[in-house]
Enzyme design. Structure first.
Site, mmCIF file in Angstrom:
data_model
loop_
_atom_site.group_PDB
_atom_site.id
_atom_site.type_symbol
_atom_site.label_atom_id
_atom_site.label_comp_id
_atom_site.label_asym_id
_atom_site.label_seq_id
_atom_site.Cartn_x
_atom_site.Cartn_y
_atom_site.Cartn_z
ATOM 1 N N GLU A 96 55.124 16.716 30.866
ATOM 2 C CA GLU A 96 56.521 17.087 31.067
ATOM 3 C C GLU A 96 57.485 15.936 30.798
ATOM 4 O O GLU A 96 57.153 14.772 30.986
ATOM 5 C CB GLU A 96 56.737 17.481 32.528
ATOM 6 C CG GLU A 96 56.037 18.748 32.905
ATOM 7 C CD GLU A 96 56.262 19.077 34.360
ATOM 8 O OE1 GLU A 96 55.431 19.806 34.908
ATOM 9 O OE2 GLU A 96 57.251 18.608 34.957
ATOM 10 N N CYS A 109 63.570 11.401 31.078
ATOM 11 C CA CYS A 109 62.462 10.979 31.932
ATOM 12 C C CYS A 109 61.161 11.296 31.207
ATOM 13 O O CYS A 109 60.906 12.448 30.863
ATOM 14 C CB CYS A 109 62.567 11.745 33.253
ATOM 15 S SG CYS A 109 61.186 11.443 34.359
ATOM 16 N N CYS A 116 47.360 11.851 36.870
ATOM 17 C CA CYS A 116 47.497 10.550 37.513
ATOM 18 C C CYS A 116 46.358 10.334 38.504
ATOM 19 O O CYS A 116 46.083 11.179 39.344
ATOM 20 C CB CYS A 116 48.834 10.437 38.241
ATOM 21 S SG CYS A 116 49.144 8.754 38.831
ATOM 22 N N CYS A 120 48.803 10.156 44.976
ATOM 23 C CA CYS A 120 49.726 10.241 46.119
ATOM 24 C C CYS A 120 49.704 11.683 46.642
ATOM 25 O O CYS A 120 49.726 12.629 45.848
ATOM 26 C CB CYS A 120 51.131 9.851 45.692
ATOM 27 S SG CYS A 120 51.181 8.203 44.972
ATOM 28 N N CYS A 123 52.539 14.383 45.688
ATOM 29 C CA CYS A 123 52.893 14.502 44.273
ATOM 30 C C CYS A 123 52.000 15.512 43.565
ATOM 31 O O CYS A 123 50.768 15.439 43.667
ATOM 32 C CB CYS A 123 52.759 13.118 43.630
ATOM 33 S SG CYS A 123 52.952 13.141 41.841
ATOM 34 N N CYS A 337 58.131 15.578 38.570
ATOM 35 C CA CYS A 337 57.470 15.867 37.312
ATOM 36 C C CYS A 337 56.034 16.255 37.614
ATOM 37 O O CYS A 337 55.418 15.715 38.518
ATOM 38 C CB CYS A 337 57.512 14.644 36.396
ATOM 39 S SG CYS A 337 58.461 14.937 34.915
#
Ligand code: SAH
Ligand code: SF4
Length: 382
Positions: A96, A109, A116, A120, A123, A337
């Site tokens: 994204e 952005c 990832c 976290c 997220c 995102c």
């Protein structure tokens, strides 16, 4: 047609590109013309290179590609004009980007990884887990596609690496991408956001030309930070703060401390005072980001009420910190995102209902107005 073996010319750093093309194309000024078509104009077809002879274009097309990622979905623009893009990559991965027009400039952005590994707990990108590093052509592609679609003059463009992924875990490709972006955009108008990867920060500190830094602090103490950002067990808060205090900041620059506000968890005035103590003396401003809810995230995580956000901000200001709040939907979608991809990957009925109920996908734009005005007020507080 592109085939799997063709290298993308956008993946070469400027000096490397010169070398690669220099072996194939002459005279030397042609090499420069080709590099300019790519780095200054972001073209995605050799045919667009109108001042390059046909034979040279054909030769390049045989060996290389300059394809950029394809857009698969765009959200309806929010009231402030922000729009989220979903791209598909050559191997089917989805990433994204967000277009954010502002009063006197425009930001895009960008994502740096297709997932990832940091994990976290607040997220959506972290929830879906690790993905591969994006190549320079995939990062630049997001930039050029969005910039071109909105015909934004380059001198108004700002770039933030705050999309999916941890940019400092994709360091080499990030640096190549930065060096190409710098041909259009000054380093001070590019921001890299990190969860605090200390070796990456040290590598960044050694670069000649450094982007701005945004650090996801998210909690005022080590214990809570480790709870919601597991990677920080490896890169503890005190070591991170020491690294930041050593970081060579250019004159007039400051760091941004991002702080996701979770209701009842890290949003009390006492937390604000602890955060102010933590960053005291560091040229910085806090960017408070009210938590963006999502059905994939733990149900105890809630966005604080407007009153709680105000109390937190007031306490921070009172303690001497400078602070902005991301209140408008456009800024929020940027903060979250991964949510659009999350929806296409695992779109449950419950999440759809929640999304319609709370207006997190904005169709009418009407929900936004009040918040956008608040954003303006907050901007003026800076
Ligand atoms: N990996 C980098 C950059 C991408 S995340 C980093 O962590 O800094 C960009 C920002 O979005 C981070 O500050 C993160 O804390 C924030 N964010 C992630 N999920 C969010 C959510 N659900 N609500 C609000 N902010 C979120
Ligand atoms: Fe990764 Fe940043 Fe999300 Fe953490 S907040 S999981 S570092 S993208």
């Amino acid at each position: 047609m592109t085939n799997e073996l063709q290298q993308n010319l956008y993946d070469f750093a400027p000096a490397q590109l010169e070398q690669v093309l220099g072996g194939l194309v002459s005279p030397a000024f042609r090499v420069k013309q080709i590099a300019d078509w790519l780095h200054l104009r972001g073209v995605d077809s050799f045919d667009a290179m109108s001042n390059i002879p046909k034979e040279t274009r054909a030769l390049l097309a045989e060996r290389f590609t300059i394809a950029l990622p394809d857009v698969v979905e765009r959200t309806t623009p929010a009231a402030d004009g922000s729009q989220k893009y979903l791209f598909t990559l050559r191997d089917g991965q989805r990433i994204e980007s967000v277009y954010m027009p502002m009063r006197d400039r425009t930001s895009v952005c960008l994502s740096s990884q297709a997932g990832c590994a940091v994990g976290c707990t607040f997220c959506v990108t972290g929830f879906f887990g690790a993905g591969r590093n994006l190549t320079p052509s995939e990062m630049l592609g997001q930039f050029f596609v969005v910039q071109r679609e909105h015909a934004v003059p380059m001198e108004l463009m700002n770039v933030v690496f705050m999309g999916m992924g941890e940019p400092l875990l994709n360091f080499e490709h990030l640096v190549t991408t930065l060096n190409i972006l710098y041909r259009n955009i000054a380093p001070k108008r590019i921001t890299v956001s990190t969860s605090g990867i200390i070796p990456g920060l040290e590598d960044l500190a050694r670069l000649d030309r450094r982007p701005n830094l945004a650090i996801s602090i998210n909690a005022p103490d080590r214990e809570r930070r480790e709870e919601i950002m597991p990677i920080t067990k490896k890169y503890p808060l005190d070591e991170l703060m020491a690294t930041l205090r050593r970081f060579p900041l250019e004159k007039g620059r400051e760091m941004t401390m991002e702080y996701v506000l979770l209701a009842g968890y890290n949003d009390s005035p006492e937390d604000a005072r602890a955060l102010a103590r933590l960053i005291r003396g560091l040229p910085s401003k806090v960017n408070a980001i009210p938590f963006n809810e999502d059905a994939n995230l733990p149900s105890w995580m809630k966005r604080p009420t407007e009153a709680a956000i105000d109390r937190f901000v007031d306490a921070l200001v009172h303690a001497g910190a400078r602070v902005t709040v991301r209140r408008s939907k456009g800024r929020e979608i940027a903060a979250a995102c991964g949510q659009l991809r999350g929806k296409t990957v695992a779109r449950s009925k419950a999440s759809r209902e929640r999304e319609l109920a709370d207006g997190s996908v904005d169709r009418s734009g009407r929900v936004e107005t009040a918040r956008v005005q608040r954003d303006r007020i907050d901007d003026e507080r800076r």
